[in-house]
Design a protein around this motif. Structure first.
Motif, PDB file in Angstrom:
ATOM      1  N   ALA A  36     -10.301 110.214  16.039  1.00 29.26           N
ATOM      2  CA  ALA A  36     -10.558 108.899  16.618  1.00 29.26           C
ATOM      3  C   ALA A  36     -11.770 108.252  15.955  1.00 29.26           C
ATOM      4  N   GLY A  37     -12.816 109.066  15.708  1.00 28.92           N
ATOM      5  CA  GLY A  37     -13.996 108.532  15.052  1.00 28.92           C
ATOM      6  C   GLY A  37     -13.724 108.078  13.639  1.00 28.92           C
ATOM      7  N   ALA A  42      -9.504 100.936  13.379  1.00 30.09           N
ATOM      8  CA  ALA A  42      -8.118 100.738  13.812  1.00 30.09           C
ATOM      9  C   ALA A  42      -8.034 100.207  15.238  1.00 30.09           C
ATOM     10  N   TYR A  43      -9.154 100.202  15.956  1.00 34.72           N
ATOM     11  CA  TYR A  43      -9.147  99.718  17.335  1.00 34.72           C
ATOM     12  C   TYR A  43      -9.091  98.196  17.382  1.00 34.72           C
ATOM     13  N   LEU A  44      -8.299  97.675  18.291  1.00 33.06           N
ATOM     14  CA  LEU A  44      -8.220  96.233  18.475  1.00 33.06           C
ATOM     15  C   LEU A  44      -9.575  95.688  18.915  1.00 33.06           C
ATOM     16  N   THR A  45     -10.286  96.440  19.750  1.00 34.11           N
ATOM     17  CA  THR A  45     -11.612  96.009  20.191  1.00 34.11           C
ATOM     18  C   THR A  45     -12.556  95.818  19.018  1.00 34.11           C
ATOM     19  N   VAL A  46     -12.557  96.752  18.092  1.00 36.59           N
ATOM     20  CA  VAL A  46     -13.460  96.677  16.946  1.00 36.59           C
ATOM     21  C   VAL A  46     -13.107  95.486  16.067  1.00 36.59           C
ATOM     22  N   GLN A  47     -11.826  95.323  15.773  1.00 38.23           N
ATOM     23  CA  GLN A  47     -11.408  94.221  14.918  1.00 38.23           C
ATOM     24  C   GLN A  47     -11.725  92.865  15.563  1.00 38.23           C
ATOM     25  N   SER A  48     -11.461  92.739  16.861  1.00 34.64           N
ATOM     26  CA  SER A  48     -11.716  91.468  17.534  1.00 34.64           C
ATOM     27  C   SER A  48     -13.211  91.187  17.642  1.00 34.64           C
ATOM     28  N   ASN A  49     -14.028  92.226  17.805  1.00 35.49           N
ATOM     29  CA  ASN A  49     -15.467  92.011  17.877  1.00 35.49           C
ATOM     30  C   ASN A  49     -16.064  91.697  16.510  1.00 35.49           C
ATOM     31  N   CYS A  50     -15.475  92.209  15.445  1.00 32.97           N
ATOM     32  CA  CYS A  50     -15.902  91.804  14.100  1.00 32.97           C
ATOM     33  C   CYS A  50     -15.632  90.312  13.908  1.00 32.97           C
ATOM     34  N   TRP A 150      -1.173  93.443  15.134  1.00 32.44           N
ATOM     35  CA  TRP A 150      -1.935  94.689  15.243  1.00 32.44           C
ATOM     36  C   TRP A 150      -1.057  95.813  15.786  1.00 32.44           C
ATOM     37  N   GLY A 151      -0.244  95.508  16.797  1.00 32.02           N
ATOM     38  CA  GLY A 151       0.625  96.518  17.373  1.00 32.02           C
ATOM     39  C   GLY A 151       1.668  97.010  16.383  1.00 32.02           C
ATOM     40  N   ALA A 152       2.220  96.094  15.587  1.00 29.95           N
ATOM     41  CA  ALA A 152       3.221  96.487  14.595  1.00 29.95           C
ATOM     42  C   ALA A 152       2.620  97.418  13.547  1.00 29.95           C
ATOM     43  N   VAL A 153       1.424  97.078  13.063  1.00 26.65           N
ATOM     44  CA  VAL A 153       0.751  97.936  12.080  1.00 26.65           C
ATOM     45  C   VAL A 153       0.402  99.289  12.694  1.00 26.65           C
ATOM     46  N   LEU A 155       1.929 100.886  15.173  1.00 22.97           N
ATOM     47  CA  LEU A 155       3.141 101.695  15.339  1.00 22.97           C
ATOM     48  C   LEU A 155       3.633 102.232  14.001  1.00 22.97           C
ATOM     49  N   TRP A 156       3.443 101.470  12.937  1.00 30.44           N
ATOM     50  CA  TRP A 156       3.824 101.954  11.610  1.00 30.44           C
ATOM     51  C   TRP A 156       2.868 103.038  11.125  1.00 30.44           C
ATOM     52  N   ARG A 157       1.581 102.851  11.383  1.00 30.98           N
ATOM     53  CA  ARG A 157       0.553 103.761  10.876  1.00 30.98           C
ATOM     54  C   ARG A 157       0.417 105.037  11.708  1.00 30.98           C
ATOM     55  N   GLY A 158       0.714 104.936  13.001  1.00 34.94           N
ATOM     56  CA  GLY A 158       0.523 106.058  13.908  1.00 34.94           C
ATOM     57  C   GLY A 158       1.176 107.357  13.458  1.00 34.94           C
ATOM     58  N   PRO A 159       2.475 107.344  13.146  1.00 36.50           N
ATOM     59  CA  PRO A 159       3.114 108.593  12.711  1.00 36.50           C
ATOM     60  C   PRO A 159       2.556 109.137  11.391  1.00 36.50           C
ATOM     61  N   LEU A 160       2.010 108.241  10.563  1.00 31.46           N
ATOM     62  CA  LEU A 160       1.486 108.680   9.269  1.00 31.46           C
ATOM     63  C   LEU A 160       0.188 109.467   9.417  1.00 31.46           C
TER      64      LEU A 160
END
Length: 212
Positions: A36-37, A42-50, A150-153, A155-160
């Motif tokens: 996670a660290g 990848a967090y929506l919170t981080v991207q939106s706060n940037c 963000w959700g689409a990316v 879901l695509w990235r999660g399994p990888l």
């Protein structure tokens, strides 16, 4: 104009606080030595706060230079506030659910600032800052573009990478597609409701200003 200057300083101060919190949260996450660290951005919170930092810095400069914000800035600020406020509400719900299930969730001061204090203060500023322009209603559906992308990316990235930023996106932690679709629909509905409130406040304030 003096009130605008005061809020300009507050915008810049909020941007600085957001940067400090983001940096602290980054190193706090890396110190945990978990995946996670390593996926901090990848967090929506981080991207939106940037995005919030960029918008607040621009807004601070505009507050010193203009008596009113240009419409494009009010639209951008409305969109970013929708994302940060909704992310804070979602985080509060996750922490609450974790507490009910007896799952420990550590919430450092930087997370509290990013998820609770900054969204609350910026929401209050949206209602009080002089010089905001009226925001059009198309901001409500437009506010869904970022979370959907963000959700689409994710879901695509999660399994990888074998990791998802939020449990309800992880197929291993939900009962099946119905729960995933229901939770996702509720999340999008919250985004839309927050955007609606932000647009409504801007239009109500504009009406009062015109009447005055």
């Amino acid at each position: 104009m003096r009130a605008r200057a005061v809020f300009g300083v507050l915008r810049l101060a909020a941007a600085a606080a957001c940067v400090v919190a983001l940096v602290h949260r980054l190193f706090w996450g890396l110190s945990s030595r978990t995946i996670a660290g390593e996926n901090f951005f990848a967090y929506l919170t981080v991207q939106s706060n940037c995005a919030l930092v960029v918008v607040l810095v621009i807004g601070g400069a505009l507050a010193f230079l203009r008596a009113t914000d240009p419409r494009w800035f009010s639209v951008c600020l409305a969109l970013v506030l929708t994302w940060t406020i909704t992310a804070g509400l979602a985080f509060a719900l996750i922490v609450w659910q974790a507490g009910i299930r007896g799952i420990r969730v550590d919430v450092p001061w930087s997370d509290q600032l990013l998820h609770f204090w900054l969204p609350a203060c910026t929401a209050l500023a949206w209602a009080l800052t002089p010089g905001h322009r009226e925001v059009p209603w198309w901001v409500v559906p437009a506010s869904l573009a970022f979370p959907l992308a963000w959700g689409a990316v994710t879901l695509w990235r999660g399994p990888l990478v074998g990791w998802y930023p939020y449990y309800f996106l992880d197929p291993r932690q939900v009962s099946g597609p119905p729960e995933f679709l229901l939770t996702s629909a509720v999340a999008l509905a919250i985004f839309a409701l927050v955007a609606t409130a932000i647009v409504l406040i801007s239009r109500t304030r504009r009406g009062r200003t015109d009447a005055a």
